[in-house]
Design a protein around this motif. Structure first.
Motif, PDB file in Angstrom:
ATOM      1  N   GLN A 311      56.173 -93.052   6.735  1.00 15.89           N
ATOM      2  CA  GLN A 311      56.990 -93.620   7.810  1.00 15.89           C
ATOM      3  C   GLN A 311      56.813 -95.125   7.940  1.00 15.89           C
ATOM      4  OE1 GLN A 311      55.557 -91.780  11.450  1.00 15.89           O
ATOM      5  NE2 GLN A 311      53.862 -93.211  11.620  1.00 15.89           N
ATOM      6  N   VAL A 312      55.904 -95.709   7.161  1.00 16.05           N
ATOM      7  CA  VAL A 312      55.635 -97.142   7.248  1.00 16.05           C
ATOM      8  C   VAL A 312      56.288 -97.844   6.062  1.00 16.05           C
ATOM      9  CG1 VAL A 312      53.846 -98.919   7.342  1.00 16.05           C
ATOM     10  CG2 VAL A 312      53.458 -96.704   8.442  1.00 16.05           C
ATOM     11  N   SER A 313      56.993 -98.924   6.347  1.00 18.30           N
ATOM     12  CA  SER A 313      57.709 -99.668   5.310  1.00 18.30           C
ATOM     13  C   SER A 313      56.751-100.306   4.306  1.00 18.30           C
ATOM     14  CB  SER A 313      58.558-100.770   5.953  1.00 18.30           C
ATOM     15  OG  SER A 313      59.160-101.579   4.968  1.00 18.30           O
ATOM     16  N   ASN A 314      57.231-100.439   3.082  1.00 20.69           N
ATOM     17  CA  ASN A 314      56.491-101.230   2.096  1.00 20.69           C
ATOM     18  C   ASN A 314      57.246-102.514   1.739  1.00 20.69           C
ATOM     19  OD1 ASN A 314      58.557-100.162   0.567  1.00 20.69           O
ATOM     20  ND2 ASN A 314      57.238 -99.152  -0.928  1.00 20.69           N
ATOM     21  N   THR A 315      58.272-102.851   2.548  1.00 23.38           N
ATOM     22  CA  THR A 315      59.015-104.095   2.318  1.00 23.38           C
ATOM     23  C   THR A 315      59.233-104.922   3.580  1.00 23.38           C
ATOM     24  OG1 THR A 315      61.165-102.997   2.630  1.00 23.38           O
ATOM     25  CG2 THR A 315      60.275-103.029   0.387  1.00 23.38           C
ATOM     26  N   GLN A 319      56.887-104.913  10.205  1.00 23.90           N
ATOM     27  CA  GLN A 319      56.014-103.771  10.459  1.00 23.90           C
ATOM     28  C   GLN A 319      54.693-103.932   9.711  1.00 23.90           C
ATOM     29  OE1 GLN A 319      57.251 -99.895   8.985  1.00 23.90           O
ATOM     30  NE2 GLN A 319      56.730 -98.926  10.940  1.00 23.90           N
ATOM     31  N   LYS A 320      53.585-103.702  10.419  1.00 20.95           N
ATOM     32  CA  LYS A 320      52.259-103.892   9.848  1.00 20.95           C
ATOM     33  C   LYS A 320      51.562-102.535   9.664  1.00 20.95           C
ATOM     34  CE  LYS A 320      53.013-108.265  10.140  1.00 20.95           C
ATOM     35  NZ  LYS A 320      53.469-108.976   8.910  1.00 20.95           N
ATOM     36  N   PRO A 321      51.174-102.190   8.439  1.00 16.56           N
ATOM     37  CA  PRO A 321      50.551-100.890   8.188  1.00 16.56           C
ATOM     38  C   PRO A 321      49.323-100.619   9.049  1.00 16.56           C
ATOM     39  CG  PRO A 321      51.173-101.913   6.118  1.00 16.56           C
ATOM     40  CD  PRO A 321      51.388-102.949   7.188  1.00 16.56           C
ATOM     41  N   GLU A 322      48.510-101.650   9.301  1.00 20.81           N
ATOM     42  CA  GLU A 322      47.280-101.442  10.069  1.00 20.81           C
ATOM     43  C   GLU A 322      47.546-100.963  11.491  1.00 20.81           C
ATOM     44  OE1 GLU A 322      48.027-105.997   9.837  1.00 20.81           O
ATOM     45  OE2 GLU A 322      48.161-104.238   8.503  1.00 20.81           O
ATOM     46  N   THR A 323      48.754-101.205  11.997  1.00 23.99           N
ATOM     47  CA  THR A 323      49.116-100.724  13.325  1.00 23.99           C
ATOM     48  C   THR A 323      49.052 -99.204  13.397  1.00 23.99           C
ATOM     49  OG1 THR A 323      50.594-102.623  13.596  1.00 23.99           O
ATOM     50  CG2 THR A 323      50.938-100.764  15.091  1.00 23.99           C
ATOM     51  N   TYR A 324      49.179 -98.552  12.257  1.00 28.34           N
ATOM     52  CA  TYR A 324      49.198 -97.092  12.189  1.00 28.34           C
ATOM     53  C   TYR A 324      47.954 -96.524  11.514  1.00 28.34           C
ATOM     54  CZ  TYR A 324      53.882 -98.746  12.960  1.00 28.34           C
ATOM     55  OH  TYR A 324      54.962 -99.436  13.449  1.00 28.34           O
ATOM     56  N   GLY A 325      46.986 -97.399  11.212  1.00 28.42           N
ATOM     57  CA  GLY A 325      45.744 -96.949  10.593  1.00 28.42           C
ATOM     58  C   GLY A 325      45.851 -96.677   9.116  1.00 28.42           C
ATOM     59  N   VAL A 326      46.840 -97.265   8.445  1.00 29.13           N
ATOM     60  CA  VAL A 326      46.988 -97.077   7.005  1.00 29.13           C
ATOM     61  C   VAL A 326      46.814 -98.415   6.294  1.00 29.13           C
ATOM     62  CG1 VAL A 326      48.520 -95.122   7.380  1.00 29.13           C
ATOM     63  CG2 VAL A 326      49.510 -97.364   6.963  1.00 29.13           C
ATOM     64  N   VAL A 327      46.392 -98.342   5.052  1.00 27.59           N
ATOM     65  CA  VAL A 327      46.164 -99.552   4.268  1.00 27.59           C
ATOM     66  C   VAL A 327      47.488-100.163   3.820  1.00 27.59           C
ATOM     67  CG1 VAL A 327      45.102-100.488   2.174  1.00 27.59           C
ATOM     68  CG2 VAL A 327      43.905 -98.735   3.518  1.00 27.59           C
ATOM     69  N   SER A 328      48.425 -99.301   3.445  1.00 28.22           N
ATOM     70  CA  SER A 328      49.744 -99.770   3.015  1.00 28.22           C
ATOM     71  C   SER A 328      50.768 -98.689   3.299  1.00 28.22           C
ATOM     72  CB  SER A 328      49.751-100.116   1.519  1.00 28.22           C
ATOM     73  OG  SER A 328      49.399 -98.985   0.741  1.00 28.22           O
TER      74      SER A 328
END
Length: 526
Positions: A311-315, A319-328
């Motif tokens: 659910q987290v963008s890679n582009t 949106q910042k991955p760390e906001t959701y506790g993920v590295v990327s």
């Protein structure tokens, strides 16, 4: 409460490959059934394999020493999520070709679709594991153990029957008419008969009723294992959809089993977000049954790792991955525009990242089209990342049954004419969900009246409460909206405006490989 940790002694006792008609295979390695079942203590380890078959793909980290060959190599719950969500109004996939989900997304699959086949074989792999366990857990087989050991194994046996009923319920929902096999069937070159959907329904119903008193209650059930309430919730779900499976309404029965859950001591969690974070194993007040996912002990690249990272963008520049506790982020998917449109501005369940995103999806595989969903995270209650998601995936468990869903099932059954509850009671349960959702705005914009209890309202409320929890396709089929023109959404049927599709897509086909292997099977309309 600690997450359950099973030692998977039964490492690779039982192997299924695709293109086989006999879905129960004998062991084919040095770790034989006779060795494993020689000691009573080993039965719990085998039971652990049954539970983890939903979220792992092999005996080693990252799926090494795979359980079975498959088209995609993904776990049960990743397949389940895709088949339940990809073609609905809730999800827009990014990697249509790379993840091979174009046909799922456009409702245009056939009997050669890799995800349709992988789900089928994952289901029957778990069925086979359960059957093998049950063959060795009969009263005769365990009579050599102490009374205390036999008592434990009888409970494990009930749990194995629950797991088998659960996966058969998924098979019923997805495929309808099925090959059918139990522990009573011979091992080896056995070609399973074809069961009609009504026969599968009757088996699941009888199994769950037979074991409900043998499963532990809420207070005595170890986390990650199935309590009585899980069987009751599964029965309620079965009865809610009975007309789809058997052409017979069972709404009164649905209400009966919803009431059993409601009276069992569960309560609504006050913070909706905490149901989907890395500490959600602490929410046993509302979550009836979860599949544990653990970045150290139960690593998966599917299940909740797929959802949280996907659910987290890679582009995105925003949106910042760390906001959701993920590295990327993986950038797998977003919400189609119809999902956020369901929500009132004051509804706190509307967890969407909107900056830099359009609401509607003009180009379905463009990551800038469609809001990102923020419902699931890998954050602890303290707001810190629970694990290194590159190394071990997430720590967030997958809730299969929640009290909120039970409230919604009861309310829908009342709205559809079922007996055993009242409109006032149903509205009272829904208002518990609305009060959580609207907070201090509840009295002005969230509170429901009895006149609000309509079937259409319930469908929308299920979308608001349960989105991305793997129920939307089933809900839309029950409302006769999944394939018909009664409700269209962007990219339904492969067009931006959406269109009706052939009714055959209310079911998935038996994979072509199994049609070849088992002459008892056939697909209607495919």
């Amino acid at each position: 409460m600690k997450k359950i940790r099973y030692t998977l002694l039964c490492a690779s006792m039982l192997v299924i490959t695709s293109c086989v008609g006999d879905l129960d295979q004998v062991p084919h390695n040095e770790t034989t059934s006779a060795t494993v079942y020689a000691e009573a203590a080993n039965y719990k380890a085998v039971l652990g394999k049954l539970y983890t078959s939903f979220v792992t793909t092999g005996q080693e980290k990252a799926g090494g020493n795979a359980d079975l060959s498959s088209n995609t190599g993904q776990d049960y719950m990743r397949c389940y999520f895709n088949l339940q969500q990809c073609g609905t109004d809730e999800l827009a996939s990014t990697w249509l070709e790379g993840d091979k989900v174009r046909d799922l997304t456009y409702l245009s699959w056939d009997a050669n679709d890799p995800w349709v086949a992988d789900m089928y074989y994952r289901i029957f792999y778990t069925v086979a594991l359960c059957n093998e366990f049950l063959r060795h857990a009969s009263d005769d087989q365990i009579s050599r153990f102490t009374e205390a050991e036999q008592t434990n194994i009888r409970q494990y046996r009930a749990e194995a029957r629950f797991i088998r009923a659960l996966v058969y319920s998924h098979a019923l929902d997805f495929y309808g008419n099925l090959p059918f096999v139990t522990e009573a069937d011979p091992v080896g070159k056995f070609i399973p008969p074809r069961y009609e959907a009504a026969q599968v329904f009757a088996f699941i119903e009888s199994e769950l009723k037979a074991i409900e008193s043998e499963l532990p209650d809420k207070g005595s059930c170890e986390y990650g294992r199935a309590p009585q309430a899980a069987a009751w919730a599964l029965l309620a779900r079965l009865y809610l959809n009975a007309n789809v499976y058997t052409r017979t309404d069972r709404y009164t029965d649905c209400i009966t089993y919803c009431n059993k859950v409601i009276n069992a001591g569960y309560s609504i969690e006050s913070d909706y977000r905490k149901l989907f974070n890395a500490d959600n194993h602490k929410r046993t007040n509302e979550i009836l049954f979860s599949l544990p996912v653990d970045a150290l002990h139960t690593v998966t690249w599917g299940a909740t790792t797929y959802i949280v990272c996907g659910q987290v963008s890679n582009t995105s520049d925003f949106q910042k991955p760390e906001t959701y506790g993920v590295v990327s982020g993986w950038g797998m998917f977003r919400a189609r525009g119809e999902l956020p449109a369901l929500f009132d501005a004051n509804d706190r369940r509307a967890l969407f990242f909107t900056e830099g995103q359009t609401q509607h999806v003009d180009v379905i595989d463009n990551q800038a089209n469609g809001y990102f969903v923020e419902k699931w995270t890998n954050l602890t209650d303290a707001g810190t990342a629970a694990s290194n998601t590159v190394d071990g995936g997430v720590n967030t468990d997958y809730p299969l049954f929640r009290l909120a869903d039970v409230y919604l099932m009861l309310a829908e059954s009342v709205a559809r004419g079922g007996a055993g509850s009242t409109t006032a009671a149903a509205i009272g349960y829904l208002n518990q969900l609305r009060q959580r959702a609207f907070g201090d705005q509840y009295e002005t914009s969230g509170k429901l009246k009895e006149a609000d209890l309509t079937k259409e309202f319930i469908l929308d409320e299920r979308g608001r409460e349960l989105y991305w929890e793997g129920v939307r396709r089933t809900d839309l089929i029950r409302y006769n909206k999944f394939t018909t023109a009664a409700y269209v959404w962007q990219w339904k049927g492969g067009t931006k405006e959406g269109r009706a599709v052939d009714a055959k897509y209310n079911r998935y086909p038996i994979p072509a490989t199994d049609l070849t292997a088992n002459p008892n099977l056939k697909n209607e309309n495919y």
